[in-house]
Design an enzyme around this catalytic site. Structure first.
Site, PDB file in Angstrom:
ATOM      1  N   GLY A  11      66.692  68.589  23.634  1.00 26.16           N
ATOM      2  CA  GLY A  11      66.405  67.316  24.399  1.00 26.16           C
ATOM      3  C   GLY A  11      66.303  67.250  25.810  1.00 26.16           C
ATOM      4  N   ASN A  39      64.810  62.809  20.144  1.00 28.03           N
ATOM      5  CA  ASN A  39      64.882  61.674  20.492  1.00 28.03           C
ATOM      6  C   ASN A  39      63.984  61.635  22.061  1.00 28.03           C
ATOM      7  OD1 ASN A  39      66.009  60.590  18.287  1.00 28.03           O
ATOM      8  ND2 ASN A  39      67.823  60.310  19.175  1.00 28.03           N
ATOM      9  N   TYR A  42      60.590  60.909  21.815  1.00 30.42           N
ATOM     10  CA  TYR A  42      60.204  59.518  21.457  1.00 30.42           C
ATOM     11  C   TYR A  42      60.564  58.520  22.413  1.00 30.42           C
ATOM     12  CZ  TYR A  42      58.833  61.748  16.898  1.00 30.42           C
ATOM     13  OH  TYR A  42      58.332  62.264  16.121  1.00 30.42           O
ATOM     14  N   ALA A  43      61.210  58.874  23.301  1.00 28.72           N
ATOM     15  CA  ALA A  43      61.687  57.780  24.291  1.00 28.72           C
ATOM     16  C   ALA A  43      60.203  56.974  25.093  1.00 28.72           C
ATOM     17  CB  ALA A  43      62.547  58.355  25.475  1.00 28.72           C
ATOM     18  N   HIS A 327      69.261  52.420  16.929  1.00 30.21           N
ATOM     19  CA  HIS A 327      68.472  53.203  18.090  1.00 30.21           C
ATOM     20  C   HIS A 327      69.196  54.166  18.653  1.00 30.21           C
ATOM     21  CE1 HIS A 327      65.677  53.637  21.231  1.00 30.21           C
ATOM     22  NE2 HIS A 327      66.421  53.158  22.092  1.00 30.21           N
ATOM     23  N   GLU A 352      73.678  62.181  24.192  1.00 22.43           N
ATOM     24  CA  GLU A 352      73.814  61.412  23.372  1.00 22.43           C
ATOM     25  C   GLU A 352      75.048  61.594  22.506  1.00 22.43           C
ATOM     26  OE1 GLU A 352      70.702  59.607  21.188  1.00 22.43           O
ATOM     27  OE2 GLU A 352      72.175  58.199  19.973  1.00 22.43           O
ATOM     28  N   ARG A 363      74.971  50.369  25.985  1.00 24.79           N
ATOM     29  CA  ARG A 363      74.202  51.151  27.026  1.00 24.79           C
ATOM     30  C   ARG A 363      73.207  50.198  27.578  1.00 24.79           C
ATOM     31  NH1 ARG A 363      69.406  53.661  26.727  1.00 24.79           N
ATOM     32  NH2 ARG A 363      69.321  53.430  24.516  1.00 24.79           N
TER      33      ARG A 363
END
Ligand code: SIN
Length: 481
Positions: A11, A39, A42-43, A327, A352, A363
């Protein structure tokens, strides 16, 4: 095979780390799935940044406020002070954030930011664009379809990783090991994460006695389209609300103002809880974009527009049903502000999977891509200063039994347990039930190694949630009825 660096995860944190490592180093990136299934890809929303040096103070304030008093202020300062630098670096390398017709960068607003400061790309495809760009730039060797099942640890060194590729298990050795494997999404029944983000490395950390921190702080995104069959649900970016979309119930009422004066732009834990409670009272909840002009919507949120049009919603005029879903996890493997894992000389955790303390209890929207950029760069810098050579050491290959009969069913049960009992609103009695399930039905039984890693991560979350008696940030605990 011995590398200078092994990076676990492809990522934003892993790829940006690889870009910052000098080109004469031998770097291997391990990706569990096809490379884009992470991830970052997909952000949607974007990358938060201080807009200029005058904004640093306010960005820090907003981040600390969202973190509900539990951020590490030093980590937050580092995040914001370095934000302008990493964004400039991306621009110099040729990355294109969205701009207006005069060529000025476009900043959008998301919940709990006191001003527009989120950069975006491809409208609502920031993560995808960034991922593609970083992949094109990285010169590292990439191995796909490889999962890390253990770390080769002795004393204060990590010598490498134990991996499996679906056919065999083997060891890979390196001078420096970077963990950048992301979060825990598929521990939950409903989530927005890439499908193989299943808390493996948090589990390995627990298995090997590494310190995990702030694991009770799991963030639920308020606006997710959950009505598809897959475990991964479609995120509807905060930026929609930042640009004026509203949340309404079946009567068209904007009920969020009953929960917080900021309404739709309240911090996401407040919005998620409000929606969850409203749904529990029997209401239906929708995201309403009807104030958007269709051309604006199509241009600013092209992917969301296309997806909904394809499944028959006449957006922006037609509202879409939403629900919160898991999430992001604020906690993770405890590191210092250079990304170094506590107690190790050559092991780093970034993105993460790490807990630098930058997010505290909650966050701030779009600080995660920024965290991946800032702290991966720092971890590389630190690893280059500490140029010590790790002694050569061989570890036996252990052939773990990865899967056993019955694991699949327990895995599904774990996911529903996490959603129902360790979710948006928690009760002590339910957390205890969840802990009992994890310990008695999984960890004390003869289960496969992969399920064991998941269960160990889940146990860390539940234990931390039980230890945190008061509600704070994303951890919300309700009294027993
Ligand atoms: C979103 O686009 O709403 C997600 C951004 C984030 O998780 O920070």
């Amino acid at each position: 095979m011995r590398y200078d660096y092994i990076i676990v995860g492809a990522g934003i944190a892993g790829l940006y780390a690889s870009l910052n490592i000098p080109q004469n180093k031998k770097v291997l990136i391990l990706s569990k799935d096809p490379i884009w299934e992470c991830n970052t890809f997909y952000a949607q929303g974007g990358v938060a940044t201080a807009v200029d040096s005058n904004d640093i103070k306010l960005h820090i304030q907003d981040t600390l406020k969202a973190g509900a008093g539990l951020c590490d202020p030093k980590a937050v300062e580092i995040l914001s002070q370095n934000s302008i630098l990493v964004i400039e670096d991306l621009l110099v390398r040729g990355f294109e954030f969205d701009k207006d017709e005069q060529g000025n960068l476009l900043f959008t607003k998301e919940a709990a930011h006191s001003r527009p400061r989120i950069l975006h790309a491809g409208g609502d495809a920031t993560g995808r664009e960034l991922h593609k760009f970083l992949l094109q730039q990285s010169k590292a060797k990439i191995l796909e379809g490889v999962s890390v099942v253990d770390l080769l640890i002795e004393g204060d060194y990590c010598y490498g990783v134990r991996v499996e590729n679906g056919k065999e298990q083997f060891n890979l050795y390196a001078n420096k090991v970077f963990l950048a494997s992301g979060g825990i999404g598929s521990l939950y029944e409903y989530h927005t994460n890439a499908k193989k983000i299943s808390a493996d490395l948090q589990g390995v950390a627990a298995f090997r006695g590494l310190k995990l921190k702030d694991m009770e702080f799991t963030q639920f995104h308020p606006t997710v389209f959950v009505f598809n069959k897959r475990a991964r649900k479609l995120l509807l970016t905060e930026a929609l609300r930042g640009e004026g979309a509203t949340i309404v119930d079946e009567k068209g009422e904007r009920f969020l103002f009953n929960y917080d004066p900021q309404g739709e732009l309240a911090p996401r834990d407040i919005v998620s809880r409000a929606i969850y409670k409203h749904q529990k009272q029997g209401h239906k909840v929708y995201l309403d974009f009807s104030s958007f002009d269709e051309n604006f919507f199509k241009k600013r949120f092209p992917n969301i527009y296309r997806v909904f049009r394809n499944i028959g919603f006449k957006v922006p005029k037609e509202k879409v049903p939403i629900s919160p879903a898991f999430h992001f996890i604020m906690g993770g493997i405890k590191t210092d502000t250079w990304g170094k894992v506590e107690g190790f000389k050559n092991l780093y955790a970034i993105g993460e999977v790490a807990c630098t303390g930058v997010h505290g209890a909650n966050r701030l929207a779009s600080n995660s891509l920024l965290e991946g950029l800032v702290f991966s760069k720092r971890a590389v810098e630190d690893s280059l200063i500490q140029e010590e050579i790790v002694p050569i050491k061989k570890f036996p290959v252990i052939n773990y039994t990865l899967l056993k009969e019955g694991d699949q069913e327990l895995k599904e049960k774990l996911r529903t347990t996490m959603w129902q009992k360790v979710g948006i609103i928690r009760k002590e009695s339910e957390l205890k039930e969840a802990l009992g399930f994890i310990e008695e039905r999984i960890l004390s039984k003869d289960v496969g190694h992969l399920l064991k890693l998941r269960a160990l991560s889940a146990k860390e979350i539940v234990k931390s949630a039980l230890n945190r008696k008061e509600s704070v940030g994303a951890h919300y605990i309700e009294g027993e009825e």
